[in-house]
Design an enzyme around this catalytic site. Structure first.
Site, PDB file in Angstrom:
ATOM      1  N   ASP A   1       0.923  -1.244   0.105  1.00 42.86           N
ATOM      2  CA  ASP A   1      -0.046  -0.079  -0.069  1.00 42.86           C
ATOM      3  C   ASP A   1       0.825   1.223  -0.027  1.00 42.86           C
ATOM      4  O   ASP A   1       1.862   1.275   0.650  1.00 42.86           O
ATOM      5  CB  ASP A   1      -1.017  -0.028   1.353  1.00 42.86           C
ATOM      6  N   GLY A   2       0.379   2.245  -0.625  1.00 42.18           N
ATOM      7  CA  GLY A   2       1.046   3.372  -0.841  1.00 42.18           C
ATOM      8  C   GLY A   2       1.591   4.188  -1.874  1.00 42.18           C
ATOM      9  O   GLY A   2       2.383   5.169  -2.061  1.00 42.18           O
TER      10      GLY A   2
ATOM     11  N   GLY B   1       0.170   5.451  -4.603  1.00 49.18           N
ATOM     12  CA  GLY B   1      -0.264   6.687  -5.027  1.00 49.18           C
ATOM     13  C   GLY B   1       0.175   7.804  -4.234  1.00 49.18           C
ATOM     14  O   GLY B   1       0.397   8.942  -4.765  1.00 49.18           O
ATOM     15  N   ARG B   2       0.076   7.569  -2.938  1.00 50.94           N
ATOM     16  CA  ARG B   2       0.545   8.752  -2.029  1.00 50.94           C
ATOM     17  C   ARG B   2       1.970   8.825  -2.225  1.00 50.94           C
ATOM     18  O   ARG B   2       2.428  10.245  -2.344  1.00 50.94           O
ATOM     19  CB  ARG B   2       0.449   8.336  -0.714  1.00 50.94           C
ATOM     20  N   TRP B   3       2.915   7.949  -2.583  1.00 50.47           N
ATOM     21  CA  TRP B   3       4.326   8.144  -2.939  1.00 50.47           C
ATOM     22  C   TRP B   3       4.294   9.036  -3.814  1.00 50.47           C
ATOM     23  O   TRP B   3       5.248  10.072  -3.932  1.00 50.47           O
ATOM     24  CB  TRP B   3       5.030   6.765  -3.069  1.00 50.47           C
TER      25      TRP B   3
ATOM     26  N   HIS C   1       3.074   3.501  -9.042  1.00 52.34           N
ATOM     27  CA  HIS C   1       2.678   2.082  -9.394  1.00 52.34           C
ATOM     28  C   HIS C   1       4.032   1.382  -9.958  1.00 52.34           C
ATOM     29  O   HIS C   1       4.541   0.104  -9.759  1.00 52.34           O
ATOM     30  CB  HIS C   1       1.616   1.785 -10.067  1.00 52.34           C
TER      31      HIS C   1
ATOM     32  N   GLU D   1     -11.992  -4.167  -5.830  1.00 53.55           N
ATOM     33  CA  GLU D   1     -12.571  -2.719  -5.651  1.00 53.55           C
ATOM     34  C   GLU D   1     -11.666  -1.648  -6.515  1.00 53.55           C
ATOM     35  O   GLU D   1     -12.293  -0.590  -6.690  1.00 53.55           O
ATOM     36  CB  GLU D   1     -12.559  -2.409  -4.494  1.00 53.55           C
ATOM     37  N   ASN D   2     -10.600  -2.200  -6.934  1.00 47.36           N
ATOM     38  CA  ASN D   2      -9.763  -1.141  -7.705  1.00 47.36           C
ATOM     39  C   ASN D   2     -10.196  -0.677  -9.217  1.00 47.36           C
ATOM     40  O   ASN D   2      -9.734   0.225  -9.648  1.00 47.36           O
ATOM     41  CB  ASN D   2      -8.168  -1.625  -7.982  1.00 47.36           C
TER      42      ASN D   2
ATOM     43  N   ARG E   1     -11.257   2.946  -9.762  1.00 51.38           N
ATOM     44  CA  ARG E   1     -10.285   3.958  -9.631  1.00 51.38           C
ATOM     45  C   ARG E   1     -10.500   4.682 -11.003  1.00 51.38           C
ATOM     46  O   ARG E   1     -10.953   4.223 -11.862  1.00 51.38           O
ATOM     47  CB  ARG E   1      -8.906   3.625  -9.482  1.00 51.38           C
TER      48      ARG E   1
END
Length: 221
Positions: free
Chosen positions: A11-12, A14-16, A28, A58-59, A62
């Protein structure tokens, strides 16, 4: 006992990317590079199975551009990395639903599994278009009775061992519909690093934390 079967919620990404004012797809890509690096570390750490959460059911909600970019990157990675993985003794398995995935990408996934089927150094399970509830529903639809062992035969990868350890990065502390059946007695370690920053040292620290745990599986000791 050292962990032999490890699952990771990567996880993370996108935030990165957002922290660096980069397109999400670049997060990604950086995350995919780290999967490759930590897979090599997993071999050195004596891990026999590594399962990574690549794309959830669930992705699909997006943004279209992000989903299309992920699909293209996934195909590119399969083409470019499968020959190396084969040479390094890695067996690849994809778990998840195949509906909704293009025939071209499904063909690449089948090819990668076939190319690496004879390897036994480590198995890399890639959870792609995966959801824990979906897996249980799909298994239940095929289940005719006979207990837990028989039910487990209908999971996406019946040969997969239950993870000793589940690691989640990015500071979030939930399992997000991941391996709900298999993680019934797994130990959890939550790390603050965003996935692209998850280093060999962070991986080793998570494994060391696991080794300090006492697993009871419901018994009193």
């Amino acid at each position: 006992m050292p962990a032999e079967y490890v699952a990771i919620i990567t996880d993370g990404n996108g935030r990165w990317a957002r922290q660096r004012d980069l397109p999400v797809i670049e997060g990604h890509r950086a995350g995919a590079d780290v999967v490759r690096e930590r897979l090599r570390d997993a071999v050195e750490f004596g891990i026999r199975e590594l399962t990574v959460y690549s794309f959830s059911t669930e992705n699909w909600t997006r943004p279209k551009e992000e989903v299309e970019g992920l699909m293209a990157m996934f195909a590119e990675r399969i083409d470019g990395e499968t020959p190396e993985l084969k040479q390094e003794g890695v067996r690849m398995r994809f778990i998840g639903r195949r509906d909704g995935i293009s025939d071209d990408l499904k063909g690449r996934m089948d090819w990668a599994e076939s190319e690496t089927a004879g390897n036994d150094r480590i198995t890399l399970f890639v959870a792609f278009n995966y959801g824990g509830r979906a897996e249980i529903l799909d298994a239940a639809a095929a289940y005719g009775g006979g207990g837990e062992g028989e039910f487990a035969r209908h999971l996406y990868a019946p040969e997969m061992h239950d993870p000793d350890l589940l690691i989640r990065t990015s500071g979030e502390q939930r399992i997000s519909n991941y391996l709900l059946w298999q993680c019934a007695y797994s130990e959890f370690v939550f790390r603050e690093e965003l996935w692209p920053d998850f280093s060999r040292e962070a991986f080793g620290a998570a494994l060391s934390e696991y080794e300090e745990r006492q697993r009871r599986f419901g018994a009193r000791q």
